[in-house]
Write a protein that holds these residues in place. Structure first.
Motif, PDB file in Angstrom:
ATOM      1  N   ALA A  68       0.814  -1.216   0.000  1.00  0.00           N
ATOM      2  CA  ALA A  68       0.000   0.000   0.000  1.00  0.00           C
ATOM      3  C   ALA A  68       0.847   1.266   0.000  1.00  0.00           C
ATOM      4  O   ALA A  68       0.300   2.375  -0.073  1.00  0.00           O
ATOM      5  N   GLY A  69       2.173   1.121   0.070  1.00  0.00           N
ATOM      6  CA  GLY A  69       3.056   2.278   0.062  1.00  0.00           C
ATOM      7  C   GLY A  69       3.149   2.993   1.396  1.00  0.00           C
ATOM      8  O   GLY A  69       3.658   4.118   1.464  1.00  0.00           O
ATOM      9  N   GLU A  70       2.706   2.359   2.471  1.00  0.00           N
ATOM     10  CA  GLU A  70       2.763   2.989   3.792  1.00  0.00           C
ATOM     11  C   GLU A  70       4.051   2.669   4.530  1.00  0.00           C
ATOM     12  O   GLU A  70       4.536   3.479   5.323  1.00  0.00           O
TER      13      GLU A  70
ATOM     14  N   VAL B 109      -0.887 -14.747  -1.843  1.00  0.00           N
ATOM     15  CA  VAL B 109      -1.544 -13.588  -2.465  1.00  0.00           C
ATOM     16  C   VAL B 109      -2.899 -13.352  -1.815  1.00  0.00           C
ATOM     17  O   VAL B 109      -3.296 -12.208  -1.564  1.00  0.00           O
ATOM     18  N   GLU B 110      -3.603 -14.446  -1.524  1.00  0.00           N
ATOM     19  CA  GLU B 110      -4.921 -14.307  -0.877  1.00  0.00           C
ATOM     20  C   GLU B 110      -4.803 -13.649   0.491  1.00  0.00           C
ATOM     21  O   GLU B 110      -5.659 -12.850   0.888  1.00  0.00           O
ATOM     22  N   ASP B 111      -3.740 -14.004   1.232  1.00  0.00           N
ATOM     23  CA  ASP B 111      -3.517 -13.385   2.545  1.00  0.00           C
ATOM     24  C   ASP B 111      -3.301 -11.879   2.406  1.00  0.00           C
ATOM     25  O   ASP B 111      -3.857 -11.086   3.166  1.00  0.00           O
ATOM     26  N   ILE B 112      -2.468 -11.513   1.439  1.00  0.00           N
ATOM     27  CA  ILE B 112      -2.064 -10.117   1.292  1.00  0.00           C
ATOM     28  C   ILE B 112      -3.186  -9.277   0.704  1.00  0.00           C
ATOM     29  O   ILE B 112      -3.487  -8.178   1.184  1.00  0.00           O
TER      30      ILE B 112
ATOM     31  N   TYR C  73      -6.814  -3.966   0.248  1.00  0.00           N
ATOM     32  CA  TYR C  73      -5.583  -3.784  -0.539  1.00  0.00           C
ATOM     33  C   TYR C  73      -5.768  -4.212  -1.996  1.00  0.00           C
ATOM     34  O   TYR C  73      -4.795  -4.256  -2.752  1.00  0.00           O
ATOM     35  N   SER C  74      -6.990  -4.512  -2.396  1.00  0.00           N
ATOM     36  CA  SER C  74      -7.232  -5.050  -3.734  1.00  0.00           C
ATOM     37  C   SER C  74      -6.894  -4.062  -4.844  1.00  0.00           C
ATOM     38  O   SER C  74      -6.611  -4.478  -5.980  1.00  0.00           O
ATOM     39  N   ASP C  75      -6.913  -2.758  -4.544  1.00  0.00           N
ATOM     40  CA  ASP C  75      -6.641  -1.772  -5.589  1.00  0.00           C
ATOM     41  C   ASP C  75      -5.185  -1.331  -5.629  1.00  0.00           C
ATOM     42  O   ASP C  75      -4.836  -0.409  -6.363  1.00  0.00           O
ATOM     43  N   THR C  76      -4.322  -1.994  -4.864  1.00  0.00           N
ATOM     44  CA  THR C  76      -2.897  -1.680  -4.950  1.00  0.00           C
ATOM     45  C   THR C  76      -2.322  -2.262  -6.233  1.00  0.00           C
ATOM     46  O   THR C  76      -2.874  -3.211  -6.808  1.00  0.00           O
TER      47      THR C  76
ATOM     48  N   HIS D  25      -1.658  -9.332  -9.477  1.00  0.00           N
ATOM     49  CA  HIS D  25      -1.894 -10.735  -9.117  1.00  0.00           C
ATOM     50  C   HIS D  25      -3.377 -11.059  -9.089  1.00  0.00           C
ATOM     51  O   HIS D  25      -3.795 -12.045  -8.482  1.00  0.00           O
ATOM     52  N   ALA D  26      -4.189 -10.247  -9.760  1.00  0.00           N
ATOM     53  CA  ALA D  26      -5.641 -10.426  -9.708  1.00  0.00           C
ATOM     54  C   ALA D  26      -6.073 -11.782 -10.223  1.00  0.00           C
ATOM     55  O   ALA D  26      -7.040 -12.386  -9.718  1.00  0.00           O
ATOM     56  N   ASP D  27      -5.344 -12.332 -11.205  1.00  0.00           N
ATOM     57  CA  ASP D  27      -5.741 -13.617 -11.764  1.00  0.00           C
ATOM     58  C   ASP D  27      -5.580 -14.745 -10.767  1.00  0.00           C
ATOM     59  O   ASP D  27      -6.238 -15.789 -10.859  1.00  0.00           O
ATOM     60  N   GLU D  28      -4.726 -14.565  -9.772  1.00  0.00           N
ATOM     61  CA  GLU D  28      -4.523 -15.589  -8.748  1.00  0.00           C
ATOM     62  C   GLU D  28      -5.623 -15.557  -7.698  1.00  0.00           C
ATOM     63  O   GLU D  28      -5.708 -16.456  -6.864  1.00  0.00           O
ATOM     64  N   LEU D  29      -6.438 -14.512  -7.737  1.00  0.00           N
ATOM     65  CA  LEU D  29      -7.504 -14.361  -6.742  1.00  0.00           C
ATOM     66  C   LEU D  29      -8.849 -14.813  -7.280  1.00  0.00           C
ATOM     67  O   LEU D  29      -9.836 -14.844  -6.561  1.00  0.00           O
TER      68      LEU D  29
END
Length: 379
Positions: A280-282, A357-360, A365-368, A374-378
């Motif tokens: 998230a860049g934080e 990836v599912e954990d993260i 955080y889906s729009d990071t 990695h959307a295809d892995e979700l």
């Protein structure tokens, strides 16, 4: 037994498979402080004590304990792990050691709450012929073996990463860095300081420096708020944080100021929340440590000490020793840390199944960029 090794972070798991066979070898001699190598039997099984220092840092319950228990089960199916967590209380840990020794534990892997306080626990175990593996933190008293990471190098990695971030941003000469170290009773903190402080002192202006009792995120947040008030948010260009839990408190302090952009903040342990803050860049970085490898080596060394197995049979790396605060030379296995940023999440925490990836990529955080990549892995 010359047993200390530096294990490359990606080779330890493979090396672990070379370690112990299904039956104990003849008892080997040991140059440990009390000659505590035992004659327990893998075939018959025995009890391995595991004492961890606290649960506030998520790694101990989420990774250290289950990986240690899994490794013991693989090498010694008839063995039992007696697990206790001291919750940052030395007196509680002493009671746990007392109970384990009374119940007849054959070896103890000790993650000390306090290095000095643990010295009497190590001596007490040795008096009863029970070997002790200092786990993650170097206890006093002359442990039979020490398994951890190169903690001075961890501090260097954190400080070097922060300096690199400030150089990349062009802000290294435009303000001050706040340094928030961990618990002064944790023996690893001195090593972290030894690695980090020279790098920071050479490259940045340090505006404030703190020790943080019990690695408390709340205390770190208060320290950060105090620094922002005293120095000024616009004059702080970076924050050295000793671990991820404190980094969370530090970032909360920054978010409370309403600033548009938080300056680079370091961390350690690759906690899930920290990895999410990184994508998230934080938070700028953490330190990834292959805890599964650390726990496995500690489990195998513990079993070897209990059975009289010759640890020299582990063909994993070069041997070395470290010296505890009492001057005892302790044979050790020290693993290599690695700087974790958004650029290498795939080849570290994902590749090692430390997080998925599912954990993260939860909804928050889906729009990071990382999660969108990695959307295809979700799906």
């Amino acid at each position: 037994m010359s047993v200390t090794r530096t294990i490359p972070w990606r080779t330890a798991a493979a090396a672990a498979a070379l370690a112990l066979t299904a039956t104990a070898c003849d008892a080997a001699t040991t140059d440990g402080p009390e000659g505590t190598q035992g004659d327990a039997s893998i075939e018959e099984g025995f009890t391995v004590g595991l004492l961890l220092p606290e649960s506030q840092t998520t790694r101990y319950e989420a990774h250290d304990r289950p990986n240690f228990e899994e490794a013991v089960a693989e090498v010694c199916p008839n063995c039992e792990v007696n697990y206790q967590n001291a919750n940052e209380d030395t007196d509680q840990q002493q009671s746990q050691v007392d109970a384990m020794l009374t119940e007849g534990v054959d070896v103890i892997a000790l993650g000390a709450v306090d290095a000095e306080g643990a010295g009497s626990m190590v001596n007490q175990a040795h008096e009863q012929g029970v070997p002790v593996v200092a786990y993650d933190r170097l206890a006093e008293g002359g442990a039979d073996h020490y398994v951890s990471f190169q903690n001075e190098r961890v501090g260097e990695v954190q400080a070097e990463s922060l300096v690199e971030a400030l150089e990349d941003e062009g802000t290294i000469d435009e303000g001050e860095v706040v340094v928030i170290h961990g618990s002064p009773t944790d023996p690893n903190v001195d090593a972290l300081k030894a690695g980090a402080d020279p790098v920071l002192e050479e490259n940045v202006e340090i505006g404030a420096s703190y020790d943080t009792p019990e690695w408390s995120p709340d205390e770190a947040q208060s320290q950060m708020e105090q620094s922002i008030t005293q120095i000024g948010a616009e004059d702080i260009v970076g924050v050295y944080s000793g671990n991820d839990g404190m980094a969370g408190g530090i970032i909360a302090a920054w978010q409370g100021t309403g600033v548009d952009e938080i300056p680079p903040v370091t961390g350690q342990d690759a906690e899930l929340s920290a990895v999410q803050r990184i994508v998230a860049g934080e938070q700028y970085m953490s330190v990834y440590k292959a805890i599964a490898d650390q726990a496995r080596v500690a489990a195998e060394v513990s079993i070897a000490l209990a059975t009289g197995e010759d640890i020299d049979e582990y063909d994993v790396a070069e041997s070395t020793t470290v010296t505890d605060a009492e001057g005892n030379e302790v044979e050790s296995t020290l693993l290599e840390p690695i700087a974790l940023t958004e650029d290498n999440i795939e080849e570290t925490v994902l590749a090692d199944d430390f997080h998925s990836v599912e954990d993260i990529c939860t909804d928050a955080y889906s729009d990071t960029d990382f999660c969108e990549e990695h959307a295809d892995e979700l799906e």
